[in-house]
Scaffold this motif. Structure first.
Motif, PDB file in Angstrom:
ATOM      1  N   PRO A  60      17.854 -33.537  19.644  1.00  0.00           N
ATOM      2  CA  PRO A  60      18.775 -34.051  20.661  1.00  0.00           C
ATOM      3  C   PRO A  60      19.616 -33.022  21.414  1.00  0.00           C
ATOM      4  O   PRO A  60      20.404 -33.397  22.271  1.00  0.00           O
ATOM      5  CB  PRO A  60      19.674 -35.009  19.870  1.00  0.00           C
ATOM      6  N   HIS A  61      19.450 -31.723  21.103  1.00  0.00           N
ATOM      7  CA  HIS A  61      20.270 -30.742  21.842  1.00  0.00           C
ATOM      8  C   HIS A  61      19.549 -29.404  21.992  1.00  0.00           C
ATOM      9  O   HIS A  61      19.463 -28.619  21.045  1.00  0.00           O
ATOM     10  CB  HIS A  61      21.613 -30.544  21.125  1.00  0.00           C
ATOM     11  N   VAL A  62      19.004 -29.163  23.184  1.00  0.00           N
ATOM     12  CA  VAL A  62      18.379 -27.870  23.499  1.00  0.00           C
ATOM     13  C   VAL A  62      18.855 -27.422  24.880  1.00  0.00           C
ATOM     14  O   VAL A  62      19.404 -28.210  25.646  1.00  0.00           O
ATOM     15  CB  VAL A  62      16.827 -27.937  23.481  1.00  0.00           C
ATOM     16  N   HIS A  63      18.649 -26.133  25.171  1.00  0.00           N
ATOM     17  CA  HIS A  63      18.931 -25.586  26.512  1.00  0.00           C
ATOM     18  C   HIS A  63      17.666 -24.851  26.939  1.00  0.00           C
ATOM     19  O   HIS A  63      17.545 -23.644  26.709  1.00  0.00           O
ATOM     20  CB  HIS A  63      20.089 -24.584  26.471  1.00  0.00           C
ATOM     21  N   LEU A  64      16.702 -25.567  27.531  1.00  0.00           N
ATOM     22  CA  LEU A  64      15.421 -24.927  27.897  1.00  0.00           C
ATOM     23  C   LEU A  64      15.600 -23.782  28.879  1.00  0.00           C
ATOM     24  O   LEU A  64      14.821 -22.834  28.882  1.00  0.00           O
ATOM     25  CB  LEU A  64      14.452 -25.970  28.469  1.00  0.00           C
ATOM     26  N   VAL A 205      28.641 -33.454  24.755  1.00  0.00           N
ATOM     27  CA  VAL A 205      29.726 -32.479  24.944  1.00  0.00           C
ATOM     28  C   VAL A 205      29.769 -31.513  23.758  1.00  0.00           C
ATOM     29  O   VAL A 205      29.642 -31.925  22.609  1.00  0.00           O
ATOM     30  CB  VAL A 205      31.086 -33.197  25.152  1.00  0.00           C
ATOM     31  N   HIS A 206      29.886 -30.198  24.062  1.00  0.00           N
ATOM     32  CA  HIS A 206      30.135 -29.218  22.991  1.00  0.00           C
ATOM     33  C   HIS A 206      31.612 -29.340  22.611  1.00  0.00           C
ATOM     34  O   HIS A 206      32.478 -29.250  23.494  1.00  0.00           O
ATOM     35  CB  HIS A 206      29.917 -27.787  23.498  1.00  0.00           C
ATOM     36  N   TYR A 207      31.908 -29.522  21.334  1.00  0.00           N
ATOM     37  CA  TYR A 207      33.313 -29.677  20.933  1.00  0.00           C
ATOM     38  C   TYR A 207      33.585 -28.954  19.616  1.00  0.00           C
ATOM     39  O   TYR A 207      32.779 -29.030  18.685  1.00  0.00           O
ATOM     40  CB  TYR A 207      33.667 -31.176  20.804  1.00  0.00           C
ATOM     41  N   VAL A 256      28.656 -32.253  20.044  1.00  0.00           N
ATOM     42  CA  VAL A 256      27.839 -31.165  19.502  1.00  0.00           C
ATOM     43  C   VAL A 256      28.717 -30.111  18.812  1.00  0.00           C
ATOM     44  O   VAL A 256      29.734 -29.687  19.393  1.00  0.00           O
ATOM     45  CB  VAL A 256      27.021 -30.513  20.634  1.00  0.00           C
ATOM     46  N   HIS A 257      28.338 -29.726  17.623  1.00  0.00           N
ATOM     47  CA  HIS A 257      28.977 -28.709  16.752  1.00  0.00           C
ATOM     48  C   HIS A 257      30.093 -29.312  15.891  1.00  0.00           C
ATOM     49  O   HIS A 257      29.891 -29.490  14.695  1.00  0.00           O
ATOM     50  CB  HIS A 257      29.456 -27.472  17.529  1.00  0.00           C
ATOM     51  N   MET A 258      31.301 -29.560  16.449  1.00  0.00           N
ATOM     52  CA  MET A 258      32.353 -30.275  15.707  1.00  0.00           C
ATOM     53  C   MET A 258      32.743 -29.619  14.381  1.00  0.00           C
ATOM     54  O   MET A 258      33.117 -30.290  13.413  1.00  0.00           O
ATOM     55  CB  MET A 258      31.888 -31.713  15.428  1.00  0.00           C
ATOM     56  N   THR A 304      18.420 -28.079  17.271  1.00  0.00           N
ATOM     57  CA  THR A 304      18.259 -26.620  17.200  1.00  0.00           C
ATOM     58  C   THR A 304      19.240 -25.874  18.095  1.00  0.00           C
ATOM     59  O   THR A 304      19.473 -24.687  17.885  1.00  0.00           O
ATOM     60  CB  THR A 304      16.851 -26.198  17.648  1.00  0.00           C
ATOM     61  N   ASP A 305      19.816 -26.559  19.148  1.00  0.00           N
ATOM     62  CA  ASP A 305      20.477 -25.844  20.236  1.00  0.00           C
ATOM     63  C   ASP A 305      19.389 -25.062  20.981  1.00  0.00           C
ATOM     64  O   ASP A 305      18.194 -25.241  20.693  1.00  0.00           O
ATOM     65  CB  ASP A 305      21.587 -24.915  19.716  1.00  0.00           C
ATOM     66  N   GLY A 306      19.740 -24.225  21.938  1.00  0.00           N
ATOM     67  CA  GLY A 306      18.713 -23.530  22.721  1.00  0.00           C
ATOM     68  C   GLY A 306      18.306 -22.204  22.106  1.00  0.00           C
ATOM     69  O   GLY A 306      18.903 -21.755  21.122  1.00  0.00           O
TER      70      GLY A 306
HETATM   71 FE    FE Z   1      24.448 -26.107  23.072  1.00  0.00          FE
END
Ligand code: FE
Ligand code: MCF
Length: 401
Positions: A60-64, A205-207, A256-258, A304-306
């Motif tokens: 659910p969270h990548v930065h291609l 949102v990255h938080y 995201v992260h938290m 995974t994140d990007g």
């Molecule tokens: Fe990210």
């Protein structure tokens, strides 16, 4: 019609033994192989033997956009990483054009993932995402802490969001990403979230990613002080954390992260439609620490994140990392949890059918080898995480990759 048999079938909530599935683009039936053979005499049969058949993953969270990065960005410390993003962004992002994006998508698919949440700051990868066999929830990112630039940033966001809305299909959805509380001005976040409310869009949102973020937002001190002063001429944070979080009250949001949240923040989110996205490898590499998953009041899942903060987009790597980063969790039960979250739950939060083996769902599944000497059946989830580098086969919409 085709029939696939493997010794173990993970639905993924249960382990079925000696069952097969009949499928075309969708899963049609689940029954013992002989029964399906009699029911569909002309079906092509794939006997995978000592293997497990399980649903494909959602990430659910990548930065291609950052997929060209191998060793351009600096790791070790969040601010050092952020300075390196600012320094190299202009040469790093153009290095990932069509071929690089296609390679990243191919690697995602071949590692058993068929759905992603893509965070996009420029929208250059939008059309490729919409045309790929992947299910893509495409989060158009808004960023900008400086009120002077707010109109330009908002206009760019609106243009990209509208473009992605036009591409919507059963496999492509338009979403909205607010970069973070330190990088998005309150008014800008509010305006973007009004669009999300209007369209019932999913938000990301990255938080609370770094300790530096906490110090800056709570006390206007720490390494972000110099960063904002020198790069943006800013001396006060863009948001007060609780007031920022309240903006997400009536929305469906992926936080995201938290890692560095307060009790008060976690309490507030209790009544929100919020899912926490845990990116253990990214958090490790950027020096952010480990998310306390037991302190959360909301459900969480894995991403995974990007390649901007990871060496791989393979969910098996991420699950192994999670397994070893939470050493007090029972490895057997935690492994099952990770697989169930990464299949069923992550499909649910991204809004795509799948992540389960059940009639009527898309025939999206993977075949992984199982050690010959497996004795304790319930440990199969753990052994899948420990022993799988890549699945043997990945089937998307009934077609083998
Ligand atoms: Fe990210
Ligand atoms: O999730 C990681 C780390 N935290 C924040 N942002 C990013 C990550 N990977 C890429 N990013 C992007 C983000 O979307 O980098 C930029 C934004 O566009 C950082 S702000 C200059």
């Amino acid at each position: 019609m085709q029939i696939a048999y493997a010794k173990y079938l993970l639905t993924p909530h249960t382990i079925e033994q000696d069952m097969a599935i009949a499928y075309d683009k969708e899963i049609i039936a689940i029954a013992p192989l002989e029964k399906l053979r009699a029911q569909f005499p002309s079906a092509e049969i794939h006997d995978y033997g000592n293997a497990a058949l399980l649903p494909t993953f959602a990430n659910p969270h990548v930065h291609l956009e950052f997929s060209a990065n191998r060793a351009t960005l600096s790791y070790g410390d969040f601010l050092v990483w952020l300075y390196s993003v600012i320094e190299h962004r202009e040469d790093l992002l153009p290095r990932c054009e069509k071929e690089c994006l296609e390679e990243a998508i191919k690697q995602i698919l071949h590692s058993g993932t068929s759905a992603i949440g893509e965070i996009s700051s420029y929208g250059e990868e939008m059309e490729l995402c919409a045309a790929s066999p992947l299910r893509v929830h495409f989060f158009n990112e808004i960023i900008g802490s400086n009120p002077a630039a707010a109109d330009v940033m908002y206009a760019s966001f609106i243009e990209r969001y509208a473009r992605s809305k036009k591409l919507e299909s059963p496999t492509f959805k338009a979403g909205i990403a607010i970069h973070s509380p330190y990088s998005v001005h309150y008014i800008l976040a509010k305006k973007a979230l009004e669009i999300a409310k209007r369209d019932n869009a999913l938000v990301s949102v990255h938080y609370a990613e770094s300790r530096a973020e906490r110090e800056w937002l709570d006390h206007a001190t720490g390494p972000f002080k110099k960063f904002f002063k020198e790069l943006l001429g800013q001396s006060t944070p863009a948001n007060e954390p609780m007031r920022f979080l309240e903006l997400f009250q009536d929305l469906r949001t992926l936080f995201v992260h938290m890692i560095n949240t307060t009790d008060k923040e976690r309490e507030l989110l209790k009544n929100f439609d919020a899912t926490i996205i845990h990116c253990p490898v990214s958090n490790r590499l950027l020096g952010n620490g480990v998310l306390d998953i037991d302190a959360l009041h909301n459900p969480y899942t894995l991403a995974t994140d990007g390649l901007s903060s990871n060496y791989s987009l393979n969910m098996y790597e991420e699950m192994r990392a999670a397994l070893f980063m939470h050493p007090y969790k029972n490895a057997v039960t935690f492994a099952k949890d990770l697989i169930v979250k990464s299949t069923d739950f992550s499909h649910e939060i991204l809004g795509f059918p799948g992540g389960k083996i059940a009639p009527g769902l898309p025939a999206n599944f993977q075949i992984v080898d199982i050690p010959d000497d497996l004795r304790a059946r319930e440990e199969i989830y753990l052994h899948i995480i420990l022993h799988t580098q890549l699945p043997r086969k990945v089937i998307i919409d009934g077609t083998e990759l």
